[in-house]
Design an enzyme around this catalytic site. Structure first.
Site, PDB file in Angstrom:
ATOM      1  N   HIS A  53     -31.214 -26.069  55.725  1.00 52.21           N
ATOM      2  CA  HIS A  53     -31.956 -26.076  54.456  1.00 52.21           C
ATOM      3  C   HIS A  53     -31.494 -24.907  53.586  1.00 52.21           C
ATOM      4  CE1 HIS A  53     -35.803 -26.533  52.054  1.00 52.21           C
ATOM      5  NE2 HIS A  53     -35.474 -25.278  51.769  1.00 52.21           N
ATOM      6  N   GLU A  54     -31.473 -23.715  54.164  1.00 48.70           N
ATOM      7  CA  GLU A  54     -31.092 -22.526  53.399  1.00 48.70           C
ATOM      8  C   GLU A  54     -29.608 -22.541  53.034  1.00 48.70           C
ATOM      9  OE1 GLU A  54     -33.272 -20.694  52.055  1.00 48.70           O
ATOM     10  OE2 GLU A  54     -35.000 -21.334  53.239  1.00 48.70           O
ATOM     11  N   HIS A  57     -29.028 -24.680  49.976  1.00 45.79           N
ATOM     12  CA  HIS A  57     -29.296 -23.961  48.723  1.00 45.79           C
ATOM     13  C   HIS A  57     -28.121 -23.054  48.361  1.00 45.79           C
ATOM     14  CE1 HIS A  57     -33.395 -25.267  48.280  1.00 45.79           C
ATOM     15  NE2 HIS A  57     -33.861 -24.593  49.319  1.00 45.79           N
TER      16      HIS A  57
END
Length: 191
Positions: A53-54, A57
């Site tokens: 997820h990170e 980004h």
């Protein structure tokens, strides 16, 4: 080329272990011995969901020409530990910080949607894997499905600093489709 500083790697690893640990603790009914047994499964399912997820980004921000780095938020990790004591997890372990010229609403929305979409894709991969894997791997895949669908839904809540607020400001229709998908996956994982 994507680079990770030593501090960023350290912050990601600390966040991943704490988040996996609190989920293992809550999933074990707050039994520390059972939580230690479940920790490897949550490291795979929660840890993978959190880290990817990170990184999603970060990669999207870099794609738009920005400098991006994950940084741990100590207060968020403490909050996760405290809430797990009460039987639920509110995790805000850190965030990808983005620096560069002005980030407009469109780009910010696209960077923000990357994380929840990653969790939705992981949830679907774990769901497919759960239909073909033998136990106990099937159980880990079911956990991965449930956790990643929930992470997507949680991050798409359109409030304050969560991804959902930025996505909603960028494009309410895309937010609605992503949130409805995450909701359906999360709701389905409860049964």
């Amino acid at each position: 080329m994507v680079r990770f500083s030593k501090g960023e790697v350290r912050d990601i690893l600390i966040s991943m272990v704490v988040i996996a640990g609190v989920f293992a603790y809550v999933f074990s009914g707050r039994n520390l011995q059972v939580a230690l047994i479940r920790l490897p499964a949550t490291l795979v399912t929660v840890g993978l969901g959190f880290v990817l997820h990170e990184i999603a980004h970060k990669l999207m921000a870099i794609r738009y020409g920005f400098w991006a780095e994950y940084r741990l938020w100590l207060e968020g990790l403490v909050l996760a530990l405290v809430t797990s004591y009460f039987g639920f997890v509110f995790a805000a372990p850190g965030a990808v910080y983005i620096h560069g010229n002005y980030i407009d609403r469109d780009v910010n929305g696209k960077i923000s949607i990357a994380g929840p979409l990653t969790n939705i894709m992981l949830a679907l991969i774990f769901l497919m894997a759960s239909s073909v894997l033998p136990s106990p791997f099937r159980d880990v895949a079911v956990l991965g499905y449930a956790v990643n669908s929930f992470l997507a839904l949680f991050n798409l809540i359109p409030i304050a600093v969560l991804d959902g607020a930025k996505v909603f400001r960028w494009n309410p229709l895309i937010w609605l489709i992503a949130a409805a998908s995450a909701f359906a996956l999360t709701f389905n994982s409860m049964f």
